[in-house]
Design an enzyme around this catalytic site. Structure first.
Site, short mmCIF file in Angstrom:
data_model
loop_
_atom_site.label_atom_id
_atom_site.label_comp_id
_atom_site.label_asym_id
_atom_site.label_seq_id
_atom_site.Cartn_x
_atom_site.Cartn_y
_atom_site.Cartn_z
N ASP A 1 -9.94 3.07 2.23
CA ASP A 1 -10.09 2.27 3.46
C ASP A 1 -10.79 3.04 4.58
O ASP A 1 -11.79 2.59 5.12
CB ASP A 1 -8.71 1.80 3.97
CG ASP A 1 -8.13 0.67 3.13
OD1 ASP A 1 -8.90 -0.16 2.61
OD2 ASP A 1 -6.90 0.61 3.02
N LYS B 1 0.80 -1.23 0.00
CA LYS B 1 0.00 0.00 0.00
C LYS B 1 0.83 1.28 0.00
O LYS B 1 0.42 2.29 -0.55
CB LYS B 1 -0.95 0.02 1.21
CG LYS B 1 -2.08 -0.96 1.09
CD LYS B 1 -3.08 -0.82 2.23
CE LYS B 1 -4.15 -1.89 2.13
NZ LYS B 1 -5.30 -1.64 3.00
#
Ligand code: ATR
Length: 283
Positions: free
Chosen positions: A107, A71
């Site tokens: 997220d 990420k």
């Protein structure tokens, strides 16, 4: 829908990846909306990350989700970052648009959308405690600030990480970092307490991020962990008379937001949730 030469391909890259529920969830979404697209899990190790990202352009993929451990490192291979990814410093969704790779982070925004939808109320003006100061906490603090919560307190074992996170977002909202031991001093005023650590997740089932006796009846206790379905933190919070919010919604809505960036269509959240929930109960 059968694949054809027009099928738009999407996927998720990570290491490991074989447990990912994203292909199940995203292919269901494409099916429900009759979109000619397919979504696959790609096992990409660190050494192959640059080639895999170049491959998005070479193979004309529509985009990919990015998961652990890529990420943060993926950022250097992208053409542009959306505001969310810039603030959070991590990307979980790449959109391939007009020949460019654009990084987003859905997220934390997905988490907050789930919190709002499942509690049925706005979180503007609320007082929130975030337990943990890692990557997951960062995305959630960003999204909480975006929703104009009144105050966020980040409580962490390592106080310096909590303070750093608070400093990073200080221009964005009122965010304060404290040590977990100091929770007793601030917990009374909290409306929502969120566990962003992996404490309570298998195989650490019997661990919890805080002492439950500090929780107040009526507070919302929220856990981003959803395996097990009821963590020790949630079980103890329930015994204290708290309202529970589970982490599955975060997974569903981070996917829904990615889907919306890629297709421009509203994600069929109900069906996405149903298929993932069914697969969890049959495991
Ligand atoms: P992620 O990106 O998934 O959030 P991370 O960056 O490793 O993961 O962060 C994990 C968080 O869980 C941190 O807040 C960590 O606390 P420290 O910053 O003090 O390490 C917290 N954490 C992990 N194991 C813990 C434990 N046994 N007790 C208390 N906190 C713990």
């Amino acid at each position: 829908m059968m694949s054809s030469s027009d099928t738009k391909v999407y996927g998720v890259i990570g290491d490991p990846i074989h447990h990912s529920k994203s292909p199940l969830m995203m292919n269901e979404a494409f099916k429900v909306l009759k979109i000619n697209a397919a979504y696959y899990a790609f096992h990409v190790t660190e050494e192959h990350l640059p080639a895999a990202i170049k491959g998005i352009k070479a193979l004309q993929l529509g985009g990919v989700n990015v998961t652990i451990p890529h990420k943060e490192t993926v950022i250097r291979y992208l053409d542009e970052l959306d505001e969310s990814a810039q603030w959070i410093g991590a990307v979980n969704t790449i959109v391939h648009r007009d020949g460019k790779l654009i990084g987003y982070n859905t997220d934390g925004l997905g988490y907050v959308r789930s919190l709002i939808e499942e509690s049925g109320q706005s979180i503007a003006g609320k007082n929130v405690i975030v337990l943990g100061a890692g990557g997951a906490a960062r995305g959630i603090v960003y999204a909480l600030c975006k929703q104009n919560v009144d105050r966020v307190i980040v409580a962490n074992r390592t106080v310096s990480r909590a303070e750093q996170l608070a400093t990073d977002f200080s221009s964005f909202g009122e965010v304060k970092g404290i040590a977990t031991e100091s929770l007793a001093e601030v917990i009374q005023a909290a409306d929502i307490v969120i566990n962003t650590t992996s404490l309570g997740m298998a195989p650490h089932l019997n661990t919890t991020p805080m002492e439950a006796h500090l929780l107040q009846p009526g507070q919302v206790a929220s856990d981003i962990v959803y395996t097990p379905w009821t963590t020790r933190f949630l079980r103890e919070a329930s015994e204290r008379g708290c309202h529970l919010h589970r982490g599955l919604g975060m997974f569903i809505y981070q996917g829904a937001l990615a889907f919306e960036h890629w297709t421009g269509e509203q994600a069929p959240v109900k069906q996405m949730r149903a298929i993932v929930q069914r697969s969890l109960t049959t495991e």
